[in-house]
Design an enzyme around this catalytic site. Structure first.
Site, PDB file in Angstrom:
ATOM      1  N   GLU A  98      11.785  -3.424  36.768  1.00  0.00           N
ATOM      2  CA  GLU A  98      12.204  -4.407  37.761  1.00  0.00           C
ATOM      3  C   GLU A  98      11.560  -5.761  37.467  1.00  0.00           C
ATOM      4  O   GLU A  98      10.350  -5.878  37.272  1.00  0.00           O
ATOM      5  CB  GLU A  98      11.781  -3.910  39.150  1.00  0.00           C
ATOM      6  CG  GLU A  98      12.120  -4.822  40.298  1.00  0.00           C
ATOM      7  CD  GLU A  98      11.744  -4.202  41.645  1.00  0.00           C
ATOM      8  OE1 GLU A  98      12.141  -4.753  42.684  1.00  0.00           O
ATOM      9  OE2 GLU A  98      11.039  -3.162  41.665  1.00  0.00           O
TER      10      GLU A  98
ATOM     11  N   LYS B  84      19.789  -5.927  43.940  1.00  0.00           N
ATOM     12  CA  LYS B  84      19.119  -4.869  44.703  1.00  0.00           C
ATOM     13  C   LYS B  84      19.668  -4.809  46.126  1.00  0.00           C
ATOM     14  O   LYS B  84      19.761  -5.832  46.823  1.00  0.00           O
ATOM     15  CB  LYS B  84      17.614  -5.151  44.716  1.00  0.00           C
ATOM     16  CG  LYS B  84      16.731  -4.074  45.288  1.00  0.00           C
ATOM     17  CD  LYS B  84      15.268  -4.465  45.083  1.00  0.00           C
ATOM     18  CE  LYS B  84      14.277  -3.433  45.543  1.00  0.00           C
ATOM     19  NZ  LYS B  84      12.885  -3.852  45.270  1.00  0.00           N
TER      20      LYS B  84
ATOM     21  N   CYS C 215      14.582   0.025  42.145  1.00  0.00           N
ATOM     22  CA  CYS C 215      13.415   0.466  42.909  1.00  0.00           C
ATOM     23  C   CYS C 215      13.734   1.016  44.303  1.00  0.00           C
ATOM     24  O   CYS C 215      14.089   2.183  44.433  1.00  0.00           O
ATOM     25  CB  CYS C 215      12.389  -0.657  42.987  1.00  0.00           C
ATOM     26  SG  CYS C 215      10.696  -0.065  43.340  1.00  0.00           S
TER      27      CYS C 215
END
Length: 586
Positions: free
Chosen positions: A44, A127, A163
């Site tokens: 990330e 994300k 994540c």
């Protein structure tokens, strides 16, 4: 079934070093190419480092990240690596920062992943789940994505996720099942906490079941201010089987051949899936040839003991704080006690003995055995050892001021702090402070004295764990045929600040095996007084401890940063007002 050779690059980027991080990606992609990888994934925000915090609000930094991504794609192609599909995390934006006067609804900064191929940015993903708890403030910085990016790679449909998308049910992983993908690549900046690795594998297995797909999970390593990232990258099959797992706290290339279901014909672009996400499809051209010969497996690294895990986390956090901030060396006061002994041993492991200065700062109350223990530790570790007696300086103060009692005790600690800071100014060392989490919790320290320092390696380590770490480190040295670094006297003797005759910590505090469980319940577990008493703790002791914790907030607010290893570290995790009249009733 097509076979895809994955390479998960568990690397250590530096926040803000766009050129250095891009070079890291190019170097590790070359290593992946050398072992025949077809798909390469980085953590990330590997291009910018993570977390970037308020750098998100600087439009110049966002623009630099976007430009660096395009340049990286071109450089990979120029390096002869363009045929590989490379997934890399970066900072993107599709509008002004949300805090700006010209902010636009639904647009702003994005925590993003890109797939690079043949000099181009083939696909991007934003994300979806943004964590806003513990050390995370992503709702402050980013807007959530509303699409699932599915890329056809070597005949396999692959979804990109980031994540926190893995840590919450629904959303991208549920959408991935509906999209019919065979693989989900999840890139991470997941900070270390003790025993988090025990939680992570079951979590990845649950998401594999939810997506009906294999998961390639890649996490960064390295220290970033208080945070440390341990890696623990892995590949898990659609059936939940752990296929490969990387070691913790080291850079590592995890290469694994994964047999995956061939992609079906796409149902069409921009179809609405779970939680209102849209699927956006892309495809890459021809990859390097599919692997031949025996299958490559990434191997399985067995977990280590808690003490070993924490020790490696603290060493890495300290090493990166010193090196990434370009300090040449560190200095600390060596009292002969357990805390400074553990910090000295950590520093030597992190930096080498030639970059560690230990200073004995004896007063008239310093015992002979403490001086000997400090000298013995220096002999065992090989650090630069010096002695600077403080009594003449203390006497000068006392000759000019009328001081008594605890004020004289604090004066001694502050003279020591002045000496360490003077050595820092004169010689360029970073001062390490050595107060453990138990002492920070109850305010058992002298402000501008033993709390002086630029970094505290054991800030998030309870006193009882300090002893366990010391014993583990010595046993580990003995197992390897080396000299244990910490003198047994430092481990075995009763703890004392030695600021007055015969002083012991137990004069002021409950025994640490009584104190620490109360503190863990109150600080880490957010238990109130009633909950602590119901857990079996003595009410009078609980009242005393809670009073000390509550009145020490102003000290903690001024303490040096230190590596986080617990679920709730002072500073980034536990944020209480200094001016606060709430007290647990007792």
């Amino acid at each position: 079934m097509p076979t895809l050779r994955l390479a998960l690059c568990q690397v250590n980027p530096t926040v803000g070093d766009l050129a250095g991080n891009a070079a890291l990606v190019r170097d590790w992609t070359r290593q992946a190419a050398d072992v025949g990888a077809q798909l390469v994934a980085f953590p990330e925000m590997a291009l910018t480092g993570y977390p970037v915090e308020d750098l998100v609000f600087r439009r110049s930094f966002v623009a630099a990240s976007q430009a660096a991504l395009r340049r990286l794609a071109a450089d990979l192609a120029a390096d002869g690596l363009g045929d590989l599909a490379v997934v890399v995390g970066y900072l993107d934006a599709d509008g002004p920062p949300q805090v700006a006067g010209d902010a636009e609804p639904g647009r702003g900064a994005r925590n993003a992943a890109a797939l690079l191929h043949r000099g181009e940015v083939v696909a991007t993903y934003f994300k979806h789940h943004l964590p806003n708890y513990g050390v995370f403030d992503e709702d402050r910085y980013f807007l959530p994505g509303d699409m699932l990016t599915v890329v056809r790679v070597a005949g396999v449909d692959m979804a990109l996720t980031i994540c926190e998308d893995l840590w919450q049910a629904g959303g991208p992983f549920a959408a991935a099942r509906q999209a019919g993908v065979g693989l989900v690549v999840n890139i991470n900046g997941s900070p270390y906490e003790l025993n988090k690795d025990d939680i992570r594998l079951p979590l990845v297995r649950r998401r594999a079941a939810e997506a009906g797909a294999a998961i390639a999970y890649v996490n960064m390593i390295g220290g970033q201010d208080e945070l440390v990232f341990e890696g623990d990258s892995m590949v898990v099959g659609a059936d939940g089987e752990l296929l490969a797992r990387a070691p913790q706290f080291v850079e590592h290339l995890l290469v694994h051949d994964l047999a995956l279901p061939a992609a079906a014909e796409p149902a069409g672009a921009d179809a609405e899936l779970a939680d209102g996400l849209r699927v956006v499809r892309a495809a890459v051209g021809e990859l390097p040839p599919a692997p031949t010969g025996p299958a490559v497996t990434g191997g399985l690294i067995a977990p280590v003991a808690d003490e070993a895990e924490v020790w490696h986390a603290l060493v890495l956090g300290l090493r990166d704080y010193v090196n990434k901030n370009r300090f040449p060396s560190v200095v600390l006061g060596l009292s002969g006690g357990i805390d400074s002994a553990v910090v000295a041993a950590l520093a030597v492991d992190a930096l080498g003995a030639d970059r560690v200065v230990g200073v004995s700062l004896p007063s008239q109350h310093s015992s002979e055995h403490s001086r000997e223990d400090a000298a013995e530790l220096a002999k065992r570790t090989g650090l630069d050892y010096r002695t600077e007696p403080i009594q003449p300086m203390v006497d000068t103060f006392l000759a000019n001021m009328s001081l008594s009692g605890v004020t004289v005790e604090n004066l001694q600690a502050r003279v020591r702090g002045v000496i360490l800071m003077a050595l820092s100014n004169q010689e360029g060392h970073l001062v390490l402070t050595t107060g453990n989490k138990s002492e920070l919790a109850v305010g058992y320290s002298t402000l501008y004295g033993d709390s002086v320092g630029g970094f505290n390696p054991v800030k998030d380590v309870w006193k009882t764990l300090i002893w366990r770490l010391a014993k583990w480190r010595n046993a580990d040295a003995a197992r390897r045929g080396e000299t244990p670094p910490i003198p047994e006297n430092s481990i075995g003797k009763p703890p004392s600040a030695e600021l007055s005759p015969g002083q012991l910590d137990s004069d002021t505090l409950p025994d640490y095996d009584v104190l620490d469980p109360i503190l863990i319940g109150y600080v880490d577990g957010d238990l109130g007084r009633d909950g602590l008493v119901e857990s079996g703790h003595d009410p009078a002791v609980v009242d005393k401890v809670l009073r000390m914790v509550d009145t020490a907030e102003y000290k903690r607010r001024q303490s040096a940063p230190g590596t986080k290893i617990s679920m709730k570290a002072f500073g980034r995790d536990r944020r209480l007002p200094i001016t606060n009249r709430w007290r647990e009733k007792g």
